[in-house]
Design a protein around this motif. Structure first.
Motif, PDB file in Angstrom:
ATOM      1  N   PHE B  23     -19.771   8.855  15.929  1.00 37.90           N
ATOM      2  CA  PHE B  23     -18.642   8.319  15.730  1.00 37.90           C
ATOM      3  C   PHE B  23     -17.547   9.328  16.974  1.00 37.90           C
ATOM      4  CE2 PHE B  23     -14.637   9.481  14.931  1.00 37.90           C
ATOM      5  CZ  PHE B  23     -13.956   8.503  13.179  1.00 37.90           C
ATOM      6  N   MET B  51     -13.511   4.127  16.373  1.00 37.61           N
ATOM      7  CA  MET B  51     -12.339   3.550  15.784  1.00 37.61           C
ATOM      8  C   MET B  51     -11.231   3.662  16.823  1.00 37.61           C
ATOM      9  SD  MET B  51     -12.970   5.219  12.087  1.00 37.61           S
ATOM     10  CE  MET B  51     -11.537   3.706  11.456  1.00 37.61           C
ATOM     11  N   ALA B  54      -4.649   5.630  15.941  1.00 37.05           N
ATOM     12  CA  ALA B  54      -2.793   5.246  15.441  1.00 37.05           C
ATOM     13  C   ALA B  54      -2.458   6.323  16.900  1.00 37.05           C
ATOM     14  CB  ALA B  54      -3.009   4.969  14.035  1.00 37.05           C
ATOM     15  N   SER B  55      -3.141   7.329  16.866  1.00 34.46           N
ATOM     16  CA  SER B  55      -2.269   8.258  17.503  1.00 34.46           C
ATOM     17  C   SER B  55      -3.936   9.337  18.168  1.00 34.46           C
ATOM     18  CB  SER B  55      -1.340   8.770  16.737  1.00 34.46           C
ATOM     19  OG  SER B  55      -2.092   9.561  15.907  1.00 34.46           O
ATOM     20  N   ILE B  57      -3.746  12.367  17.304  1.00 27.62           N
ATOM     21  CA  ILE B  57      -3.673  13.288  16.104  1.00 27.62           C
ATOM     22  C   ILE B  57      -4.776  12.749  15.193  1.00 27.62           C
ATOM     23  CG2 ILE B  57      -2.303  14.448  14.003  1.00 27.62           C
ATOM     24  CD1 ILE B  57       0.129  14.086  15.917  1.00 27.62           C
ATOM     25  N   GLU B  58      -3.940  11.939  14.625  1.00 27.42           N
ATOM     26  CA  GLU B  58      -5.057  10.850  14.347  1.00 27.42           C
ATOM     27  C   GLU B  58      -6.637  10.937  14.654  1.00 27.42           C
ATOM     28  OE1 GLU B  58      -4.756   6.982  11.306  1.00 27.42           O
ATOM     29  OE2 GLU B  58      -5.152   6.805  13.009  1.00 27.42           O
ATOM     30  N   ASN B  61      -8.103  14.034  14.333  1.00 29.63           N
ATOM     31  CA  ASN B  61      -8.791  14.722  12.629  1.00 29.63           C
ATOM     32  C   ASN B  61      -9.505  13.989  12.284  1.00 29.63           C
ATOM     33  OD1 ASN B  61      -6.855  16.951  12.462  1.00 29.63           O
ATOM     34  ND2 ASN B  61      -5.197  15.684  13.080  1.00 29.63           N
ATOM     35  N   MET B  62     -10.082  12.814  12.588  1.00 26.65           N
ATOM     36  CA  MET B  62     -10.809  11.768  12.637  1.00 26.65           C
ATOM     37  C   MET B  62     -11.967  12.349  13.230  1.00 26.65           C
ATOM     38  SD  MET B  62      -9.326   7.817  12.846  1.00 26.65           S
ATOM     39  CE  MET B  62      -8.393   6.657  11.786  1.00 26.65           C
ATOM     40  N   GLY B  65     -13.385  15.079  10.841  1.00 28.75           N
ATOM     41  CA  GLY B  65     -14.184  14.508   9.810  1.00 28.75           C
ATOM     42  C   GLY B  65     -15.263  14.504  10.149  1.00 28.75           C
ATOM     43  N   ALA B  66     -15.666  13.478  10.847  1.00 28.83           N
ATOM     44  CA  ALA B  66     -17.063  13.084  11.243  1.00 28.83           C
ATOM     45  C   ALA B  66     -17.987  14.225  11.084  1.00 28.83           C
ATOM     46  CB  ALA B  66     -17.080  11.951  12.145  1.00 28.83           C
TER      47      ALA B  66
END
Lengths: 261, 357
Positions: B23, B51, B54-55, B57-58, B61-62, B65-66
């Motif tokens: 990931f 992926m 979109a930033s 920060i995103e 945080n993704m 999660g992974a």
């Protein structure tokens, strides 16, 4: 209509007619205030997880707020994350485990004020997760300050005379906003202020998870709840305030539902 | 041995995939962009996901999660982008979610950012600074191992000389030994069992099985990083045994300094170099030993003097230390500039030698 006489003790002892516990609740004790709507929403979540047989293939991502205790009190897997970022974190979980029911549980401060960016992009990507927003129009955990969903006229610790659009602008109707995005498969707004609303909201949650597991796309359920300590009204009037004031700005119902792809 | 001629970004992507990264996500920012593009090309065939966040920060945080879901995961950026990610890096350090953060930096001004954090709490991040693409490939594989060993986010601190240089590299997988089981990773399967899992930086635990709580969790984290500080110091020295002048540098400055050391040795100057490979934990004891016999310790880095602090903390006699680096900005915005030249380094070293005493 038959009236049950209540002026005298019953002729026969009351008997328990239903089991109100949920197998996923680890304790009935919690630290939320009497009159708060959040525990009802957790309860619905637990019931839906049980009924859809998702409890042993579900991961919840939780933000920051009073409701965060759900991660302590429910027998589900939880990942606690930074304020507002749950949809991004849930995306990572879902991409690694596509067959797992992945959902976020967030307040309106968490989701609409701090984390609208992550929410809209997850919805835009048609990320097959379910985001749940508990909307009471205040930052309850910090004592009742104004959020992006505080309704016009609502008094909070940081809008003492009521939200004035001239000063604070207008509340953001998150469900209506999310509904407009092509990536969303299901959008609904429910409430937990009376028995009928609770039953309806459970159906919304159930449908959102069903569509997630069927691969329909992004699903979103907003739930209007009461905040007895953050609102400037008597606790007992909270449910009525939801009906007479909140629902004027945030009408309940299904806003969008698509068939699975 | 699988040796291939690869551009740095492609080499790092290959090393990450070989290490099991499945990931990856990021937001474009040079010189990190090349790695993001390379991962986007490479990941689908590897059965992974890359992926477009979109930033920053995103993205981070993704990645959390992974990684919390058990995957080997990575993200990255540089400078300002890493600054946006710092809050999440701190969160991951405190809730013990392992991933690799690639800081393909502009120049050397991110030293404090990587070694001192910038997020909240008593955490540190293992930070490796490769000298070239070959070492960066090695570090990438090692960092995925260290992340899982310690359940912590870790950083590769490279720059555009790593990202954009073509080199022949060995991309075969490295075996760094056994790892602890990821029985903490979330896959949903423990719900309803009475022993469901929870990951939380406060480690509250469940009503039926309380965790350490924030106080206990943060003490546990502090103890863990104290142990890492002892166990994971890495460094390299060059002609340092009898050095009268010891030049300390890091990352891609190292080869330039070593070139100057070789030149001056040929001219009879007793000079050597020392390069911390792990910027955190800083190899304090090794530097103290290497500097013990030196008359002068010269610190070369392309910033206003950031590693300089760590050198001062390592060497008992601060009066030996001279800073010969500086802020050096080029027109491309990559912030290496005119000071990153053998002739400039040589001149700076000569000035110290010539000042005498």
């Amino acid at each position: 209509m038959t009236h049950v006489p209540t002026g005298a003790p019953p002729g026969v002892p009351a008997t328990k007619v239903a089991e109100f516990g949920s197998p996923l609740l680890l304790s009935e004790e919690h630290h939320l205030c009497p009159g708060c709507g959040h525990p009802v929403a957790w309860r619905l979540l637990c019931e839906v997880m049980t009924e859809l047989a998702l409890a042993d293939r579900a991961v919840g991502v939780i933000g920051h707020g009073c409701y965060t205790q759900a991660a302590v009190l429910t027998d589900l897997e939880w990942l606690q994350c930074l304020h507002g970022r749950a949809p991004a974190v849930a995306t990572g979980v879902k991409r690694v485990h596509p067959g797992v029911a992945v959902f976020t549980l967030q307040g309106d401060g968490d989701m609409a004020s701090e984390g609208l960016h992550e929410l809209l992009h997850a919805a835009g990507r048609a990320e097959p997760i379910t985001c749940i927003m508990l909307n009471n129009g205040v930052f309850g955990d910090t004592g009742g300050q104004m959020t992006a969903t505080t309704v016009v006229g609502q008094r909070t610790k940081t809008s003492l005379e009521g939200r004035d659009p001239g000063t604070h602008g207008f509340p953001i109707p998150v469900a209506d906003l999310v509904r407009t995005l092509p990536g969303t498969a299901y959008v609904a707004r429910g409430a937990v202020n009376n028995a009928g609303a609770v039953a309806q909201t459970k159906k919304f949650l159930r449908r959102a998870f069903e569509l997630q597991m069927e691969g329909a796309g992004f699903t979103f359920v907003e739930i209007l709840t009461m905040c007895p300590t953050g609102w400037f009204i008597p606790t007992a009037e909270g449910p009525g305030y939801v009906a007479s004031v909140f629902e004027e700005t945030f009408p309940v119902g299904q806003l969008k539902t698509l068939a699975p792809r | 041995m699988a040796v291939r001629l690869l551009q740095g970004s492609d080499a790092l992507a290959e090393a990450a995939v070989t290490a099991g990264c499945r990931f990856f996500t990021g937001y474009p920012m040079l010189p990190f962009t090349g790695l993001l593009e390379s991962m986007a090309r490479r990941m689908p065939d590897a059965g992974g996901v890359c992926m477009n966040a979109a930033s920053e920060i995103e993205a981070v945080n993704m990645t959390i999660g992974a990684a919390a879901a058990g995957a080997r995961a990575g993200t990255g950026s540089c400078g300002q982008g890493i600054a946006l990610m710092q809050e999440a890096v701190a969160e991951a350090a405190l809730n013990e979610v392992p991933f690799v953060l690639f800081n393909m930096a502009r120049g050397q001004q991110d030293y404090f950012q990587c070694t001192r954090g910038g997020g909240w709490g008593d955490y540190r991040t293992i930070t490796l600074a490769p000298r070239d693409v070959v070492e960066a490939v090695e570090h990438t594989q090692l960092l995925f191992h260290l992340a899982d060993t310690y359940r912590a986010p870790v950083i590769l601190l490279g720059d555009y000389l790593i990202a954009d240089t073509n080199m022949s590299v060995d991309v075969s997988p490295r075996d760094y030994g056994p790892l602890p089981a990821k029985d903490w990773a979330l896959d949903g399967s423990t719900g309803g069992t009475g022993s469901s899992r929870q990951i939380w930086s406060w480690d509250i635990g469940k009503a039926n099985r309380p965790g350490r709580g924030p106080d206990g969790q943060w003490k546990h984290i502090a103890d863990k990083f104290a142990a890492v500080a002892e166990a994971e110091q890495r460094h390299e020295s060059f002609m340092a045994d009898d050095a009268e002048y010891l030049v300390v540098s890091w990352g891609t400055s190292g080869p330039f300094v070593d070139y100057v050391v070789e030149e001056l040795r040929a001219e009879g100057v007793r000079i050597g170099s020392f390069r911390p490979i792990s910027l955190w934990p800083f190899p304090e004891a090794a530097l103290a030993e290497a500097a013990a016999g030196a008359r002068r310790v010269l610190v070369y880095e392309l910033n206003a003097g950031q590693m300089l602090d760590d050198v001062r903390l390592s060497i008992p006699d601060r009066s030996k230390i001279r800073f010969i680096g500086g802020v050096s900005i080029d027109y491309s915005g990559m912030r290496q500039g005119e000071l990153l030249q053998a002739s400039a380094i040589r001149a700076a070293v000569r000035r110290v030698i010539d000042e005498g005493d």
